[in-house]
Motif scaffolding. Structure first.
Motif, short mmCIF file in Angstrom:
data_model
loop_
_atom_site.label_atom_id
_atom_site.label_comp_id
_atom_site.label_asym_id
_atom_site.label_seq_id
_atom_site.Cartn_x
_atom_site.Cartn_y
_atom_site.Cartn_z
N MET A 1 0.94 -1.27 -0.10
CA MET A 1 -0.02 -0.08 0.16
C MET A 1 0.85 1.27 -0.23
O MET A 1 1.85 1.33 0.82
N THR A 2 0.59 2.07 -0.93
CA THR A 2 1.19 3.64 -0.96
C THR A 2 1.01 4.34 0.37
O THR A 2 -0.13 4.66 0.55
N LYS A 3 2.06 4.92 0.72
CA LYS A 3 2.14 5.76 2.07
C LYS A 3 2.35 7.18 1.37
O LYS A 3 3.38 7.46 0.64
N TRP A 4 1.74 8.14 1.82
CA TRP A 4 2.01 9.67 1.54
C TRP A 4 2.34 10.53 2.39
O TRP A 4 1.74 10.32 3.73
N GLU A 5 2.85 11.48 2.14
CA GLU A 5 3.19 12.68 3.24
C GLU A 5 2.60 13.88 2.64
O GLU A 5 2.53 13.98 1.15
N TYR A 6 2.27 14.91 3.46
CA TYR A 6 1.52 15.84 2.75
C TYR A 6 2.11 17.32 3.45
O TYR A 6 2.80 17.28 4.45
N LEU A 7 2.02 18.43 2.52
CA LEU A 7 2.59 19.58 2.92
C LEU A 7 1.50 20.76 2.65
O LEU A 7 1.06 20.65 1.58
N THR A 8 1.30 21.71 3.54
CA THR A 8 0.92 22.96 3.06
C THR A 8 1.72 24.16 3.11
O THR A 8 2.51 24.22 3.86
N ALA A 9 1.45 24.83 2.11
CA ALA A 9 2.41 26.21 2.10
C ALA A 9 1.52 27.38 1.45
O ALA A 9 0.76 27.16 0.49
N PRO A 10 1.79 28.43 1.91
CA PRO A 10 1.39 29.78 1.34
C PRO A 10 1.70 29.71 0.05
O PRO A 10 2.93 29.58 -0.34
N LEU A 11 0.90 30.46 -1.04
CA LEU A 11 1.28 30.67 -2.27
C LEU A 11 1.26 32.01 -2.72
O LEU A 11 0.09 32.68 -2.82
N LEU A 12 2.24 32.79 -2.95
CA LEU A 12 2.41 33.99 -3.26
C LEU A 12 2.08 34.25 -4.61
O LEU A 12 2.86 33.74 -5.38
N ALA B 1 10.28 20.19 -8.24
CA ALA B 1 11.54 19.68 -8.35
C ALA B 1 12.33 18.83 -7.00
O ALA B 1 12.86 17.68 -6.90
N ASP B 2 11.41 18.94 -5.82
CA ASP B 2 11.49 18.13 -4.58
C ASP B 2 10.58 17.00 -4.53
O ASP B 2 10.48 16.42 -3.50
N GLY B 3 9.96 16.56 -5.66
CA GLY B 3 8.89 15.57 -5.73
C GLY B 3 7.55 15.71 -5.21
O GLY B 3 6.77 14.95 -4.99
N TRP B 4 7.16 17.02 -4.97
CA TRP B 4 5.83 17.23 -4.34
C TRP B 4 4.85 17.36 -5.48
O TRP B 4 5.18 17.99 -6.44
N LYS C 1 1.22 16.53 -2.04
CA LYS C 1 1.76 15.29 -1.51
C LYS C 1 2.79 14.68 -2.24
O LYS C 1 2.83 15.21 -3.39
N ARG C 2 3.46 13.70 -1.82
CA ARG C 2 4.55 12.87 -2.27
C ARG C 2 4.42 11.56 -1.60
O ARG C 2 4.16 11.48 -0.31
N GLU C 3 4.94 10.55 -2.36
CA GLU C 3 5.08 9.28 -1.80
C GLU C 3 6.11 9.30 -0.69
O GLU C 3 7.00 10.00 -0.84
N LYS C 4 5.77 8.83 0.37
CA LYS C 4 6.68 8.78 1.58
C LYS C 4 7.77 7.57 1.33
O LYS C 4 7.53 6.51 0.96
N GLN C 5 8.86 8.16 1.41
CA GLN C 5 10.10 7.33 1.56
C GLN C 5 10.43 6.26 2.64
O GLN C 5 10.20 6.56 3.72
#
Length: 52
Positions: free
Chosen positions: A1-12, A25-28, A48-52
């Motif tokens: 099963m694929t595991k994910w990690e998530y990130l929130t960021a302000p978008l200017l 470029a960082d895989g997100w 989101k990106r696949e958790k390593q």
């Protein structure tokens, strides 16, 4: 099963392409962009990106 990690960021708005390119470029992967909770003109990006 694929595991994910998530990130929130302000978008200017004045620097959107560079911000998205840097995260990409960082895989997100961009999932969604929504208005900020306190200011609808401030955008928040969810990634989101696949958790390593």
């Amino acid at each position: 099963m694929t595991k994910w990690e998530y990130l929130t960021a302000p978008l200017l708005v004045h620097n959107t392409k560079q911000i998205l390119d840097n995260f990409g470029a960082d895989g997100w992967e961009l999932v969604q962009v929504v208005p900020g909770p306190n200011n609808p003109e401030q955008l928040v990006a969810y990634f989101k990106r696949e958790k390593q």
